[in-house]
Structure formats: C-alpha cells, structure tokens
Design a protein around this motif. Structure first.
Motif, PDB file in Angstrom:
ATOM      1  N   THR A   1      -4.724   7.713  -2.440  1.00 44.97           N
ATOM      2  CA  THR A   1      -4.240   8.834  -1.632  1.00 44.97           C
ATOM      3  C   THR A   1      -2.935   8.523  -0.931  1.00 44.97           C
ATOM      4  O   THR A   1      -2.300   9.421  -0.373  1.00 44.97           O
ATOM      5  N   GLY A   2      -2.529   7.247  -0.936  1.00 48.41           N
ATOM      6  CA  GLY A   2      -1.315   6.870  -0.240  1.00 48.41           C
ATOM      7  C   GLY A   2      -1.494   6.798   1.259  1.00 48.41           C
ATOM      8  O   GLY A   2      -0.513   6.787   2.009  1.00 48.41           O
ATOM      9  N   ALA A   3      -2.756   6.723   1.725  1.00 39.07           N
ATOM     10  CA  ALA A   3      -3.013   6.682   3.165  1.00 39.07           C
ATOM     11  C   ALA A   3      -2.459   5.413   3.804  1.00 39.07           C
ATOM     12  O   ALA A   3      -2.166   5.394   4.998  1.00 39.07           O
ATOM     13  N   ASN A   4      -2.348   4.346   3.018  1.00 40.64           N
ATOM     14  CA  ASN A   4      -1.782   3.089   3.516  1.00 40.64           C
ATOM     15  C   ASN A   4      -0.596   2.717   2.629  1.00 40.64           C
ATOM     16  O   ASN A   4      -0.740   2.001   1.633  1.00 40.64           O
ATOM     17  N   PRO A   5       0.595   3.203   2.964  1.00 43.39           N
ATOM     18  CA  PRO A   5       1.759   2.971   2.093  1.00 43.39           C
ATOM     19  C   PRO A   5       2.048   1.498   1.836  1.00 43.39           C
ATOM     20  O   PRO A   5       2.451   1.124   0.733  1.00 43.39           O
ATOM     21  N   ALA A   6       1.858   0.653   2.861  1.00 45.64           N
ATOM     22  CA  ALA A   6       2.125  -0.775   2.670  1.00 45.64           C
ATOM     23  C   ALA A   6       1.184  -1.362   1.621  1.00 45.64           C
ATOM     24  O   ALA A   6       1.597  -2.142   0.753  1.00 45.64           O
ATOM     25  N   LEU A   7      -0.100  -0.980   1.679  1.00 42.41           N
ATOM     26  CA  LEU A   7      -1.066  -1.467   0.703  1.00 42.41           C
ATOM     27  C   LEU A   7      -0.744  -0.930  -0.687  1.00 42.41           C
ATOM     28  O   LEU A   7      -0.866  -1.649  -1.685  1.00 42.41           O
ATOM     29  N   VAL A   8      -0.322   0.318  -0.766  1.00 43.64           N
ATOM     30  CA  VAL A   8       0.063   0.902  -2.062  1.00 43.64           C
ATOM     31  C   VAL A   8       1.195   0.087  -2.686  1.00 43.64           C
ATOM     32  O   VAL A   8       1.163  -0.240  -3.875  1.00 43.64           O
ATOM     33  N   ARG A   9       2.184  -0.255  -1.852  1.00 44.40           N
ATOM     34  CA  ARG A   9       3.317  -1.031  -2.378  1.00 44.40           C
ATOM     35  C   ARG A   9       2.870  -2.401  -2.874  1.00 44.40           C
ATOM     36  O   ARG A   9       3.256  -2.843  -3.967  1.00 44.40           O
ATOM     37  N   LEU A  10       2.021  -3.081  -2.101  1.00 46.11           N
ATOM     38  CA  LEU A  10       1.571  -4.420  -2.475  1.00 46.11           C
ATOM     39  C   LEU A  10       0.724  -4.379  -3.748  1.00 46.11           C
ATOM     40  O   LEU A  10       0.865  -5.229  -4.630  1.00 46.11           O
ATOM     41  N   VAL A  11      -0.170  -3.378  -3.837  1.00 47.96           N
ATOM     42  CA  VAL A  11      -1.003  -3.247  -5.038  1.00 47.96           C
ATOM     43  C   VAL A  11      -0.124  -2.931  -6.247  1.00 47.96           C
ATOM     44  O   VAL A  11      -0.313  -3.482  -7.338  1.00 47.96           O
ATOM     45  N   GLY A  12       0.858  -2.041  -6.058  1.00 47.40           N
ATOM     46  CA  GLY A  12       1.761  -1.701  -7.156  1.00 47.40           C
ATOM     47  C   GLY A  12       2.515  -2.906  -7.676  1.00 47.40           C
ATOM     48  O   GLY A  12       2.632  -3.117  -8.886  1.00 47.40           O
ATOM     49  N   GLU A  13       3.028  -3.738  -6.751  1.00 47.65           N
ATOM     50  CA  GLU A  13       3.747  -4.940  -7.157  1.00 47.65           C
ATOM     51  C   GLU A  13       2.823  -5.925  -7.858  1.00 47.65           C
ATOM     52  O   GLU A  13       3.211  -6.581  -8.826  1.00 47.65           O
ATOM     53  N   HIS A  14       1.579  -6.033  -7.350  1.00 49.01           N
ATOM     54  CA  HIS A  14       0.614  -6.955  -7.958  1.00 49.01           C
ATOM     55  C   HIS A  14       0.263  -6.508  -9.370  1.00 49.01           C
ATOM     56  O   HIS A  14       0.215  -7.331 -10.297  1.00 49.01           O
ATOM     57  N   VAL A  15       0.025  -5.215  -9.543  1.00 50.41           N
ATOM     58  CA  VAL A  15      -0.302  -4.681 -10.874  1.00 50.41           C
ATOM     59  C   VAL A  15       0.886  -4.863 -11.817  1.00 50.41           C
ATOM     60  O   VAL A  15       0.727  -5.251 -12.973  1.00 50.41           O
ATOM     61  N   ALA A  16       2.098  -4.597 -11.306  1.00 50.62           N
ATOM     62  CA  ALA A  16       3.288  -4.724 -12.153  1.00 50.62           C
ATOM     63  C   ALA A  16       3.511  -6.156 -12.611  1.00 50.62           C
ATOM     64  O   ALA A  16       4.068  -6.390 -13.686  1.00 50.62           O
ATOM     65  N   SER A  17       3.055  -7.123 -11.803  1.00 50.20           N
ATOM     66  CA  SER A  17       3.229  -8.530 -12.181  1.00 50.20           C
ATOM     67  C   SER A  17       2.274  -8.959 -13.291  1.00 50.20           C
ATOM     68  O   SER A  17       2.419 -10.044 -13.851  1.00 50.20           O
TER      69      SER A  17
ATOM     70  N   PRO B   1      -4.433  -9.870 -12.243  1.00 46.59           N
ATOM     71  CA  PRO B   1      -5.605  -9.010 -12.066  1.00 46.59           C
ATOM     72  C   PRO B   1      -5.859  -8.700 -10.603  1.00 46.59           C
ATOM     73  O   PRO B   1      -5.580  -9.511  -9.715  1.00 46.59           O
ATOM     74  N   LEU B   2      -6.384  -7.514 -10.347  1.00 51.68           N
ATOM     75  CA  LEU B   2      -6.796  -7.153  -8.989  1.00 51.68           C
ATOM     76  C   LEU B   2      -8.218  -7.661  -8.782  1.00 51.68           C
ATOM     77  O   LEU B   2      -9.129  -7.308  -9.533  1.00 51.68           O
ATOM     78  N   THR B   3      -8.416  -8.482  -7.782  1.00 53.81           N
ATOM     79  CA  THR B   3      -9.735  -9.011  -7.475  1.00 53.81           C
ATOM     80  C   THR B   3     -10.113  -8.632  -6.053  1.00 53.81           C
ATOM     81  O   THR B   3      -9.256  -8.297  -5.229  1.00 53.81           O
ATOM     82  N   VAL B   4     -11.409  -8.700  -5.761  1.00 58.24           N
ATOM     83  CA  VAL B   4     -11.880  -8.408  -4.412  1.00 58.24           C
ATOM     84  C   VAL B   4     -11.261  -9.385  -3.419  1.00 58.24           C
ATOM     85  O   VAL B   4     -10.854  -9.003  -2.319  1.00 58.24           O
ATOM     86  N   GLU B   5     -11.162 -10.662  -3.806  1.00 54.15           N
ATOM     87  CA  GLU B   5     -10.614 -11.671  -2.916  1.00 54.15           C
ATOM     88  C   GLU B   5      -9.164 -11.366  -2.570  1.00 54.15           C
ATOM     89  O   GLU B   5      -8.757 -11.445  -1.407  1.00 54.15           O
ATOM     90  N   TRP B   6      -8.359 -11.008  -3.598  1.00 53.35           N
ATOM     91  CA  TRP B   6      -6.962 -10.698  -3.337  1.00 53.35           C
ATOM     92  C   TRP B   6      -6.833  -9.480  -2.443  1.00 53.35           C
ATOM     93  O   TRP B   6      -6.018  -9.461  -1.506  1.00 53.35           O
ATOM     94  N   LEU B   7      -7.633  -8.445  -2.705  1.00 53.52           N
ATOM     95  CA  LEU B   7      -7.570  -7.229  -1.898  1.00 53.52           C
ATOM     96  C   LEU B   7      -7.967  -7.506  -0.452  1.00 53.52           C
ATOM     97  O   LEU B   7      -7.334  -7.018   0.486  1.00 53.52           O
ATOM     98  N   GLU B   8      -9.040  -8.302  -0.260  1.00 49.94           N
ATOM     99  CA  GLU B   8      -9.495  -8.593   1.099  1.00 49.94           C
ATOM    100  C   GLU B   8      -8.424  -9.353   1.869  1.00 49.94           C
ATOM    101  O   GLU B   8      -8.157  -9.052   3.037  1.00 49.94           O
TER     102      GLU B   8
ATOM    103  N   CYS C   1      -4.147  -9.405   5.932  1.00 55.99           N
ATOM    104  CA  CYS C   1      -2.768  -9.659   6.356  1.00 55.99           C
ATOM    105  C   CYS C   1      -2.089  -8.379   6.808  1.00 55.99           C
ATOM    106  O   CYS C   1      -1.337  -8.371   7.788  1.00 55.99           O
ATOM    107  N   ASP C   2      -2.374  -7.278   6.082  1.00 61.23           N
ATOM    108  CA  ASP C   2      -1.770  -5.997   6.461  1.00 61.23           C
ATOM    109  C   ASP C   2      -2.267  -5.554   7.825  1.00 61.23           C
ATOM    110  O   ASP C   2      -1.517  -4.992   8.623  1.00 61.23           O
ATOM    111  N   GLU C   3      -3.557  -5.807   8.123  1.00 59.97           N
ATOM    112  CA  GLU C   3      -4.090  -5.443   9.430  1.00 59.97           C
ATOM    113  C   GLU C   3      -3.430  -6.259  10.527  1.00 59.97           C
ATOM    114  O   GLU C   3      -3.159  -5.757  11.621  1.00 59.97           O
ATOM    115  N   GLU C   4      -3.151  -7.552  10.253  1.00 55.27           N
ATOM    116  CA  GLU C   4      -2.465  -8.372  11.237  1.00 55.27           C
ATOM    117  C   GLU C   4      -1.060  -7.844  11.497  1.00 55.27           C
ATOM    118  O   GLU C   4      -0.614  -7.754  12.638  1.00 55.27           O
ATOM    119  N   GLU C   5      -0.358  -7.473  10.404  1.00 55.82           N
ATOM    120  CA  GLU C   5       0.975  -6.920  10.576  1.00 55.82           C
ATOM    121  C   GLU C   5       0.910  -5.586  11.300  1.00 55.82           C
ATOM    122  O   GLU C   5       1.764  -5.252  12.112  1.00 55.82           O
TER     123      GLU C   5
END
Length: 401
Positions: A82-98, A101-108, A113-117
């Motif tokens: 939904t794009g509710a978290n633009p920063a997370l969308v950008r990070l996931v997009g870059e990760h997928v483009a690289s 694989p998307l894993t639960v550990e990487w997402l967590e 880190c995004d919550e800290e920022e």
C-alpha cells in the motif's frame, strides 16, 4: 509465472513497481457483462474493489517470496504493497532488485532499524515543535510587555491631564475616561496572563514529550539496554569526563559465540531469549562509570571509565565465565542450548587519537578473539594473537552455541 518474472509486473501500485506478482485477472482482460434472466448482479463498489486488490497484493507478496503468514508479516506486507511505509518500500525494492531473497529475518531487522530511524525523526520533529513553542512564548511575553507599557503610558497621560485642570465638568469627564482606560488595561493584561500561562503549559508538555521520545528512541526494546545511538552520546560525554579527571577509559565489544547456530537450531524466539540473558548479565556491570549497550545483532559494547586495560579485561572475563558456566535450556522444546559464551575485544581509549579509532581497535581485538577459539577476552595492541587470553584454547568450542 514467478514473482520475479518481468512479464508479470503491473504498472500501477507499489506491488507492480516492486514486480512482486502476476497481474490480476481483472487487469488482463475486461470482464464480460454478467446477466441473468431475472436481474443483473450488483456491481462491486469502488471501496470493496480497493480492499480486494490490497488483499490480493498482500497474498502475492507473501506467496511470491515464500514468507510465512503471521500477524507480523501481514503487517509488513500491507505497509509495502500500500506504500504506507515509503522507507520500507524503498528498502524492499532495492533488496528485490539486487536479486537477494526476502526472508523474515531480513524484514525484521530492516523494520527494526527503520523504527529506530523513525524514533530519531520523531525526536527531531518534537525539537522543532518545542523551538516553535518557545519562540511563540517569547513573542507572547514581548507582546504582554509592550501592551503593559502602552497602557501605563496612556494612564500616565490621563493622570497628567487630570492634574492640569480645575474641578469642573471637564474633570469629571477626565476621571471617567481614566477609569475606562484602567479597566481596559486590566482586562487585556489578564488576557495576556492567561495566554502566557497557556504557552507555559504547552512548553512544559512538549518538554515532557521530548524527554519521553528521547528515552524511547534510545532504548533497544528487545534487551532493554541503550541502543547504539544512545551509546555514542554517552561515549562522547565519558571521554570528556575521563580527560578532565585524568581517569583511564576502556571500550569493549562483546559478541555472542555462534549465535547463528542458536537461531538455526532453536528458532529466532529462542535466540531472542538468549540475547536477553546475555544482555542482563552484562547489564549487571552498569553503574555511573560503566555503560553497556546493544550495538546491533548479537553484539554489545561496554564502556568502563576508571578501569585500566587489565582491569577492564578482568571485569569482562568474570562476566564471561558466569555466562559460560550456565546451562540454558530452550523452554519451548526442553532442549539444552549448549554452552552460551561470548568473545570480547578491549581497547584503551586514550591510546588512540579518537573514539572511532578506539572502537576499531576493540573490534579488531574481538575478531582476534574469535579466530583464537572464541569464549575469551583479548586486549587490543598486544603482539601475541592470544592477547589477554583468559582461558586456554578449548578443543570442544565447536559445540558451543
């Protein structure tokens, strides 16, 4: 088609931008009109259609990346598609483009880190609000002083005029005017006082919110220890104090040995419990001169003011021995974790030109401790690769958690 097939990407929506799933059926071709002999099926409302599309995108995101379905992953998937978290969308997009694989550990870890920022951004926003409130308070106080001065000048003019006329009808009019001015001055002054009181309350509330937000942003919520950002501020202050009081200052990195094996064998929830156990043991060292923080992952950082290099190594070794002597069991499966230990590298901060160099030296000493067999403390700057070796090489260290 799989989630990475470029032929399946769809132009609108975050899921299409990320290339996370095949096109919806209703986007491949127009649906034929559905009619019956009696009545046409009611059309789907725009709101219902949007909800259905979001659910479809969430499903494709989770299934396309082989992610488990849980409240946590559903929340992450919702924020991405939904794009509710633009920063997370950008990070996931870059990760997928690289291609990774998307894993639960990487997402967590990414969400953490995004919550800290995000916490840091909230602090900055509160600081800006506080500065604005203080500036507004200053304007209000200035206006109050200006208004009071103006009313006093007017009152003085009326008094002077009253003193220059003889008792007559004119004096009565002057007295009436003077009374009116005094009443108006009193009313406006009281309004200003209320405004000043309101500004003071708002300022105090913002200050409390700022302090609460700062504490929230500087705590690692898994272990309860200060986080890396908080430690960096403490390190700067403690270094200044140590120089001012001519006290020794040491910094150490402590890393849980073979922590990945704990996660792989027992799961991440059990791994979190091990992290908290080690954090609690290290936290017992904390006092006015010793500060412990979680630096990231399974790594902790310790700052010891008033302790020279040998003393700092001894202090950490005692904690290492305490932890290594414990026999922890996974309560969920009643399976022993095996020996839980940590390795540490310690550096004398004053021996290096700045804090960054001292941290690098401690990190290098930690690396040497790992290579030397783990479950040991090594001091930076020693020629012997075993450095400050607090225990002999352990032939059974390969079974440590």
């Amino acid at each position: 088609m799989n989630a990475h097939d470029p032929g399946t990407s769809r132009s609108p929506g975050w899921a299409r931008w990320l290339g996370l799933g095949p096109a919806r059926e209703d986007e491949r071709a127009p649906r034929p009109a559905q009619t019956t002999d009696t009545q046409q099926e009611p059309a789907e409302s725009p709101a219902d259609k949007r909800r259905r599309h979001v659910l479809e995108d969430i499903t494709r995101f989770l299934m396309g990346h082989g992610l488990p379905i849980s409240p946590h992953t559903l929340t992450i998937a919702h924020d991405v598609v939904t794009g509710a978290n633009p920063a997370l969308v950008r990070l996931v997009g870059e990760h997928v483009a690289s291609g990774a694989p998307l894993t639960v550990e990487w997402l967590e870890e990414t969400v953490r880190c995004d919550e800290e920022e995000s916490g840091a951004r909230q602090i900055h926003a509160l600081v800006r609000k506080l500065e604005g409130a203080i500036a507004q308070f200053g304007c209000t106080a200035t206006a109050a002083r200006s208004a009071t001065t103006s009313y006093n000048e007017t009152l003085a003019e009326q008094v002077d005029a009253l003193g220059g006329i003889a008792p007559c009808q004119e004096a009565s009019s002057a007295i009436e005017a003077l009374t009116s001015v005094a009443r108006e001055m009193l009313r406006r002054t009281r309004d200003m006082e209320r405004e000043i009181s309101r500004s003071e309350r708002e300022t105090e509330a913002l200050q409390r919110s700022l302090e609460d937000a700062r504490r929230e942003a500087e705590i690692d919520h898994l272990t309860g220890l200060p986080n890396r950002r908080a430690f960096e501020a403490v390190f700067e202050d403690e270094l200044a104090l140590a120089k001012d009081k001519n006290e020794p200052l040491c910094v150490a990195f402590c890393d849980i040995d073979r922590f990945k094996r704990v996660n792989d064998t027992h799961g991440h929830e059990a791994g979190d419990r091990v992290l908290r156990t080690v954090a609690q043991a290290l936290a017992e060292l904390s006092n006015d001169k010793c500060h412990v923080a979680r630096h990231g992952g399974e790594e902790f950082v310790v700052l010891l003011r008033g302790s020279n290099l040998a003393t700092a190594c001894t202090v950490l070794d005692e904690t290492r021995e305490t932890i290594a002597a414990r026999r922890l069991v996974n309560r969920a499966t009643n399976t022993p974790f095996g020996r839980i230990s940590f390795s540490a590298g310690v550096a004398d901060v004053h021996a290096y030109p700045n804090r960054k160099s001292a941290l690098r030296a401690a990190d290098e000493a930690l690396f040497r401790a790992k290579l030397a067999g783990r479950n040991r403390v090594i001091a930076a700057g020693q020629d012997d690769w075993n450095g400050f070796r607090v225990i002999p090489p352990d032939p059974a260290s390969g079974t440590a958690a």
